[in-house]
Design a protein around this motif. Structure first.
Motif, mmCIF file in Angstrom:
data_model
loop_
_atom_site.group_PDB
_atom_site.id
_atom_site.type_symbol
_atom_site.label_atom_id
_atom_site.label_comp_id
_atom_site.label_asym_id
_atom_site.label_seq_id
_atom_site.Cartn_x
_atom_site.Cartn_y
_atom_site.Cartn_z
ATOM 1 N N PHE A 261 0.860 -1.170 0.000
ATOM 2 C CA PHE A 261 0.000 0.000 0.000
ATOM 3 C C PHE A 261 0.900 1.224 0.000
ATOM 4 C CE2 PHE A 261 -2.518 -3.289 1.936
ATOM 5 C CZ PHE A 261 -3.824 -3.045 1.524
ATOM 6 N N THR A 262 0.679 2.147 -0.933
ATOM 7 C CA THR A 262 1.455 3.374 -1.014
ATOM 8 C C THR A 262 0.481 4.546 -1.045
ATOM 9 O OG1 THR A 262 3.110 2.222 -2.338
ATOM 10 C CG2 THR A 262 3.222 4.614 -2.330
ATOM 11 N N GLY A 263 0.765 5.572 -0.239
ATOM 12 C CA GLY A 263 -0.112 6.731 -0.236
ATOM 13 C C GLY A 263 0.339 7.784 0.741
ATOM 14 N N GLU A 264 -0.446 8.842 0.824
ATOM 15 C CA GLU A 264 -0.182 9.942 1.733
ATOM 16 C C GLU A 264 -0.681 9.583 3.137
ATOM 17 O OE1 GLU A 264 -1.785 13.554 0.134
ATOM 18 O OE2 GLU A 264 -0.946 13.150 -1.843
ATOM 19 N N PRO A 265 -0.176 10.269 4.161
ATOM 20 C CA PRO A 265 -0.595 9.975 5.533
ATOM 21 C C PRO A 265 -2.114 9.998 5.744
ATOM 22 C CG PRO A 265 1.313 11.393 5.584
ATOM 23 C CD PRO A 265 0.892 11.280 4.136
ATOM 24 N N ALA A 266 -2.804 10.936 5.110
ATOM 25 C CA ALA A 266 -4.262 11.023 5.276
ATOM 26 C C ALA A 266 -4.956 9.754 4.770
ATOM 27 C CB ALA A 266 -4.808 12.247 4.552
ATOM 28 N N ALA A 267 -4.432 9.168 3.709
ATOM 29 C CA ALA A 267 -5.023 7.943 3.169
ATOM 30 C C ALA A 267 -4.858 6.788 4.148
ATOM 31 C CB ALA A 267 -4.393 7.603 1.824
ATOM 32 N N PHE A 268 -3.699 6.716 4.810
ATOM 33 C CA PHE A 268 -3.489 5.647 5.787
ATOM 34 C C PHE A 268 -4.385 5.810 7.006
ATOM 35 C CE2 PHE A 268 0.420 5.033 3.341
ATOM 36 C CZ PHE A 268 0.381 3.660 3.194
ATOM 37 N N LYS A 269 -4.695 7.047 7.355
ATOM 38 C CA LYS A 269 -5.631 7.296 8.459
ATOM 39 C C LYS A 269 -7.007 6.714 8.118
ATOM 40 C CE LYS A 269 -8.030 11.014 10.806
ATOM 41 N NZ LYS A 269 -8.288 12.456 10.818
ATOM 42 N N GLU A 270 -7.460 6.958 6.901
ATOM 43 C CA GLU A 270 -8.766 6.432 6.480
ATOM 44 C C GLU A 270 -8.733 4.910 6.364
ATOM 45 O OE1 GLU A 270 -11.248 8.282 6.699
ATOM 46 O OE2 GLU A 270 -10.296 10.237 6.630
ATOM 47 N N LEU A 271 -7.619 4.369 5.871
ATOM 48 C CA LEU A 271 -7.479 2.911 5.793
ATOM 49 C C LEU A 271 -7.533 2.294 7.182
ATOM 50 C CD1 LEU A 271 -6.932 0.324 4.164
ATOM 51 C CD2 LEU A 271 -4.487 0.813 4.438
ATOM 52 N N ALA A 272 -6.854 2.914 8.147
ATOM 53 C CA ALA A 272 -6.875 2.409 9.524
ATOM 54 C C ALA A 272 -8.285 2.435 10.088
ATOM 55 C CB ALA A 272 -5.944 3.233 10.394
ATOM 56 N N ARG A 273 -9.007 3.505 9.828
ATOM 57 C CA ARG A 273 -10.401 3.608 10.300
ATOM 58 C C ARG A 273 -11.252 2.489 9.702
ATOM 59 N NH1 ARG A 273 -12.734 9.172 9.164
ATOM 60 N NH2 ARG A 273 -11.597 9.680 11.044
ATOM 61 N N LEU A 274 -11.084 2.259 8.414
ATOM 62 C CA LEU A 274 -11.853 1.213 7.744
ATOM 63 C C LEU A 274 -11.475 -0.168 8.268
ATOM 64 C CD1 LEU A 274 -14.020 0.854 5.599
ATOM 65 C CD2 LEU A 274 -12.211 0.719 3.902
ATOM 66 N N CYS A 275 -10.185 -0.405 8.513
ATOM 67 C CA CYS A 275 -9.740 -1.690 9.060
ATOM 68 C C CYS A 275 -10.328 -1.941 10.441
ATOM 69 C CB CYS A 275 -8.217 -1.754 9.121
ATOM 70 S SG CYS A 275 -7.434 -1.931 7.509
ATOM 71 N N LEU A 276 -10.374 -0.912 11.278
ATOM 72 C CA LEU A 276 -10.961 -1.071 12.609
ATOM 73 C C LEU A 276 -12.436 -1.444 12.507
ATOM 74 C CD1 LEU A 276 -9.342 1.881 14.562
ATOM 75 C CD2 LEU A 276 -9.038 -0.557 15.024
ATOM 76 N N LEU A 277 -13.144 -0.805 11.588
ATOM 77 C CA LEU A 277 -14.564 -1.115 11.421
ATOM 78 C C LEU A 277 -14.765 -2.534 10.890
ATOM 79 C CD1 LEU A 277 -15.691 2.286 9.923
ATOM 80 C CD2 LEU A 277 -16.379 1.368 12.141
ATOM 81 N N LEU A 278 -13.986 -2.910 9.885
ATOM 82 C CA LEU A 278 -14.114 -4.248 9.300
ATOM 83 C C LEU A 278 -13.617 -5.339 10.237
ATOM 84 C CD1 LEU A 278 -12.966 -3.499 5.651
ATOM 85 C CD2 LEU A 278 -15.287 -3.958 6.445
ATOM 86 N N GLY A 279 -12.654 -4.995 11.107
ATOM 87 C CA GLY A 279 -12.091 -5.970 12.037
ATOM 88 C C GLY A 279 -12.991 -6.282 13.212
#
Length: 76
Positions: free
Chosen positions: A29-47
């Protein structure tokens, strides 16, 4: 899962997308810090984390296996 929070995370990923590359042994996964914040939020919800949790543990045999690819995270 909180539907509204998931939609906010997906909306954030639309504005600041991640690039995902997969080969036989890894996913990057490659991206800007803001994108990783959203990915982390989505992972927490899906997890399965509740609204008050800020973490969850990846469990062998449930979330990952010996055959699971290696995950790499890279900031742009």
């Amino acid at each position: 899962m909180n539907y509204d929070l998931a939609m906010m995370a997906l909306d954030g990923l639309m504005r600041t997308p991640l690039t995902v590359r997969a080969d036989g042994t890894s996913v990057t996964f490659t991206g800007e810090p803001a994108a990783f914040k959203e990915l982390a939020r989505l992972c927490l919800l899906l997890g399965g984390a509740s609204d008050t949790d800020d973490a969850f543990e990846l469990k062998p045999g449930v979330h990952v296996t010996a055959d699971s690819p290696l995950v790499n995270l890279r900031l742009e």
